[in-house]
Design a protein around this motif. Structure first.
Motif, mmCIF file in Angstrom:
data_model
loop_
_atom_site.group_PDB
_atom_site.id
_atom_site.type_symbol
_atom_site.label_atom_id
_atom_site.label_comp_id
_atom_site.label_asym_id
_atom_site.label_seq_id
_atom_site.Cartn_x
_atom_site.Cartn_y
_atom_site.Cartn_z
ATOM 1 N N TRP A 201 6.920 -63.109 -13.030
ATOM 2 C CA TRP A 201 6.560 -62.108 -13.896
ATOM 3 C C TRP A 201 5.744 -60.745 -13.452
ATOM 4 O O TRP A 201 4.766 -61.237 -13.186
ATOM 5 C CB TRP A 201 5.874 -62.456 -15.164
ATOM 6 N N VAL A 202 6.642 -60.328 -13.627
ATOM 7 C CA VAL A 202 5.902 -59.147 -12.582
ATOM 8 C C VAL A 202 4.982 -57.619 -14.324
ATOM 9 O O VAL A 202 5.988 -57.216 -15.330
ATOM 10 C CB VAL A 202 6.258 -57.767 -11.859
ATOM 11 N N MET A 203 3.950 -57.051 -14.585
ATOM 12 C CA MET A 203 4.064 -56.705 -15.721
ATOM 13 C C MET A 203 4.349 -55.524 -15.110
ATOM 14 O O MET A 203 4.697 -54.710 -16.192
ATOM 15 C CB MET A 203 2.561 -56.975 -15.616
ATOM 16 N N LEU A 204 3.725 -54.397 -14.519
ATOM 17 C CA LEU A 204 4.299 -53.145 -14.424
ATOM 18 C C LEU A 204 5.263 -52.362 -13.378
ATOM 19 O O LEU A 204 4.998 -53.639 -11.932
ATOM 20 C CB LEU A 204 2.925 -52.100 -14.353
ATOM 21 N N ASN A 205 5.877 -51.790 -13.121
ATOM 22 C CA ASN A 205 6.158 -51.240 -11.584
ATOM 23 C C ASN A 205 5.423 -49.451 -11.405
ATOM 24 O O ASN A 205 5.820 -49.180 -12.131
ATOM 25 C CB ASN A 205 7.790 -51.203 -11.676
ATOM 26 N N GLU A 206 4.993 -49.453 -9.771
ATOM 27 C CA GLU A 206 4.424 -48.411 -9.892
ATOM 28 C C GLU A 206 3.369 -47.631 -11.328
ATOM 29 O O GLU A 206 3.790 -46.365 -11.324
ATOM 30 C CB GLU A 206 5.638 -47.255 -9.425
ATOM 31 N N GLN A 257 3.854 -67.634 -12.427
ATOM 32 C CA GLN A 257 3.364 -66.323 -11.038
ATOM 33 C C GLN A 257 2.830 -65.029 -12.361
ATOM 34 O O GLN A 257 4.170 -65.122 -12.186
ATOM 35 C CB GLN A 257 4.282 -67.079 -10.354
ATOM 36 N N LEU A 258 1.829 -64.493 -12.172
ATOM 37 C CA LEU A 258 2.106 -63.626 -12.987
ATOM 38 C C LEU A 258 1.584 -62.733 -11.927
ATOM 39 O O LEU A 258 0.395 -62.865 -11.186
ATOM 40 C CB LEU A 258 0.865 -63.517 -14.090
ATOM 41 N N ASP A 325 -1.095 -63.987 -9.540
ATOM 42 C CA ASP A 325 -1.213 -65.049 -8.657
ATOM 43 C C ASP A 325 0.334 -63.865 -6.980
ATOM 44 O O ASP A 325 0.187 -64.745 -6.271
ATOM 45 C CB ASP A 325 0.399 -65.741 -9.097
ATOM 46 N N PHE A 326 0.303 -62.854 -7.041
ATOM 47 C CA PHE A 326 1.189 -62.433 -6.097
ATOM 48 C C PHE A 326 0.696 -60.760 -6.486
ATOM 49 O O PHE A 326 0.674 -60.412 -7.377
ATOM 50 C CB PHE A 326 2.615 -62.202 -5.970
ATOM 51 N N LEU A 327 0.673 -59.851 -5.245
ATOM 52 C CA LEU A 327 0.896 -58.381 -5.647
ATOM 53 C C LEU A 327 2.055 -57.925 -4.732
ATOM 54 O O LEU A 327 2.917 -58.144 -3.901
ATOM 55 C CB LEU A 327 -0.441 -58.003 -5.131
ATOM 56 N N GLY A 328 3.101 -57.319 -6.250
ATOM 57 C CA GLY A 328 4.204 -56.318 -5.737
ATOM 58 C C GLY A 328 4.132 -55.059 -4.551
ATOM 59 O O GLY A 328 2.859 -54.343 -5.355
ATOM 60 N N ASN A 383 -6.939 -60.131 1.465
ATOM 61 C CA ASN A 383 -5.634 -60.327 1.519
ATOM 62 C C ASN A 383 -4.973 -61.336 0.850
ATOM 63 O O ASN A 383 -4.487 -62.951 0.488
ATOM 64 C CB ASN A 383 -5.901 -62.062 2.875
ATOM 65 N N PRO A 384 -4.319 -60.917 -0.531
ATOM 66 C CA PRO A 384 -3.395 -61.631 -2.181
ATOM 67 C C PRO A 384 -1.860 -61.526 -1.167
ATOM 68 O O PRO A 384 -1.631 -61.129 0.001
ATOM 69 C CB PRO A 384 -3.633 -60.711 -2.554
ATOM 70 N N PRO A 385 -1.547 -62.959 -2.005
ATOM 71 C CA PRO A 385 0.122 -63.020 -2.181
ATOM 72 C C PRO A 385 0.701 -61.481 -1.662
ATOM 73 O O PRO A 385 0.421 -61.370 -3.000
ATOM 74 C CB PRO A 385 0.424 -63.988 -2.887
#
Length: 486
Positions: A201-206, A257-258, A325-328, A383-385
């Motif tokens: 799950w992605v919260m926001l885009n840009e 995974q957020l 859990d991750f950064l896009g 160094n996040p995923p």
């Protein structure tokens, strides 16, 4: 390393490289046969389990803006305002993905894509932004999610990709701090419906782009302007993101995974001149650090701390600093900055180094800027995923005699950035996957339909899909889990 020193070191390293490939031979890890008995093709391999996919956004492709109870968004209002969009284009029909999603999922499956980052249209789920959920709106995302899973593709829903319900904009939108609660309620409603199947799950885009262009300069929806308005929009998006992350973690979806997605573009002083360093550092603070620092450090960037402090309330930074859990990362090019007294933050864009290739939108082609971003995340933010969730280029595509677009420039762009990504992995960056921007030629915001970022051409009269040469090339990369050096 201090940001100024890091920037100088990065510039020195990039200057030693030939743009797009002079040092790429050093990355080669051995030959791979293209076909039985065929010539050896030098490729750079990615780690086992590296995730390959593609990204889109709802307003850019869905269409069906008045179907099944969907309410208007700020982009509906903006695109129907005279003179806002090139050629008077709108997203009313877009790529008609709402009706043709099965065909588009099949295109992804044929290419071997393993993940699809799409966005949920907030006004399709909550036409008034709050209140009663529109079940028919969620039905569409149900069908899409099931279609993806049936073809072995991971759904990666993004909860907000710019199409804010107009009803919420009428209440102040991202300049109203109450939106943190509105967004969280919306996030809980969507995940309650799809969270048994969608796990990423992605919260926001840009958020910085939404704030800068939609609330600072006025070139994007909702067309607001002003420095304070821009900073309010950044802060309230950060606050909404943190509030939603905390609520979703408490909801405790099994295997969720957020994360979130940021546009991260290195900011360089034009010409490497010392006189341009202050402008580059200020723009870096606005574009990059205003979202990174609150999320990972629980602080505002130093250059903007006083202004954000005047907007924030006690406890806001604690609410924003939530584990992810991750950064896009969305990356397209560097931003070359110089002083501009008329600029929103006293800065303005200038020319990249002489000889830098450019895309059809006149954006510099600088693959090593992606490595710079990944290295900075490694050094400055633990160094996040990371997943590259957007990377691609506009070029003026022209079909060849066989009807296919032979988009060699786009292939070269993707190749250069994938080689840079591989180099970063070798240097210890925690990069887990790559999603190209984008599947289809679509509604490119203020540029309308005159820009083409897609791996697949869309005929504007018939909406027929025609894969480009880059689609086949990317499918080969996925199949081999490796990118050819040339």
């Amino acid at each position: 390393m201090k940001r100024r020193a890091f920037l100088k070191a990065a510039m020195k390293g990039a200057a030693a490289a030939t743009l797009g490939g002079g040092t790429l031979a050093a990355l080669t890890r051995g030959g791979v046969q293209a076909a039985p008995g065929g010539p050896a093709v030098e490729r750079v391999a990615f780690p086992q389990g590296f995730l390959w996919g593609v990204s889109t956004s709802s307003y850019q492709i869905e269409g069906a803006v008045a179907e099944d109870g969907r309410g208007p968004s700020v982009w509906d209002s903006f695109s129907h305002s005279f003179g806002r969009i090139a050629n008077g284009d709108t997203g009313d029909v877009a790529c008609d993905h709402y009706h043709r999603y099965a065909e588009d999922v099949e295109l992804m499956a044929r290419a071997g894509m393993q993940a699809y980052r799409f966005s949920i249209a907030w006004p399709r789920v909550l036409p008034q932004g709050t209140g009663s959920v529109n079940a028919k709106g969620l039905d569409f995302y149900d069908r899409l999610t099931d279609a993806l899973l049936a073809r072995g593709i991971q759904p990666w829903p993004c909860l907000f990709h710019w199409d804010l319900p107009q009803a919420l904009q009428d209440k102040g939108g991202w300049t109203n701090r109450d939106i943190a609660g509105w967004f969280t309620d919306y996030a809980l409603a969507v995940t309650a419906r799809l969270g048994d199947r969608a796990k990423h799950w992605v919260m926001l885009n840009e958020p910085s782009v939404v704030a800068i262009f939609g609330h600072g300069t006025g070139g994007h929806a909702p067309g607001m302007t002003g420095r304070t308005t821009c900073l309010k929009a950044i802060h309230h998006q950060n606050l909404a993101q943190g509030t939603a992350l905390a609520a979703l973690r408490q909801a405790g979806g099994k295997g969720w995974q957020l994360g979130t997605v940021l546009s991260l573009q290195p900011s360089w002083p034009v010409g490497g001149l010392d006189s341009n360093y202050p402008a580059s550092l200020m723009w870096d603070a606005v574009w990059n650090r205003s979202c990174l620092d609150p999320l990972f450090k629980g602080s505002f960037p130093e250059l903007l701390a006083a202004e954000f402090g005047a907007i924030a309330r006690a406890g806001d930074l604690e609410r924003i600093r939530q584990p992810v859990d991750f950064l896009g990362v969305n990356y397209y090019s560097r931003m070359h900055q110089q002083p501009d007294p008329g600029g929103l933050f006293g800065t303005g864009y200038g020319s990249p180094p002489e000889g830098t290739r450019k895309t059809g939108m006149d954006w510099p082609v600088e693959p090593d800027g992606l490595s710079e971003i990944l290295s900075d995340l490694q050094e400055s933010y633990g160094n996040p995923p990371v997943y590259v969730t957007e990377n691609g280029a506009d070029y003026p595509d022209t079909p060849g005699p066989n009807g296919q677009v032979d988009d060699g420039d786009r292939i070269a762009y993707l190749r250069g950035h994938l080689l840079a990504a591989a180099k970063s992995i070798d240097e210890g960056c925690n990069l887990k996957g790559y999603m190209a921007w984008t599947l289809l030629d679509n509604f490119e915001w203020a540029e309308g339909y005159r820009r083409h970022f897609g791996l697949v051409e869309v005929d504007r009269k018939t909406l027929a899909r025609r894969p480009k040469a880059s689609y086949d090339w990317y499918a080969s990369v996925i199949r081999n889990n490796a990118v050819p050096v040339a």
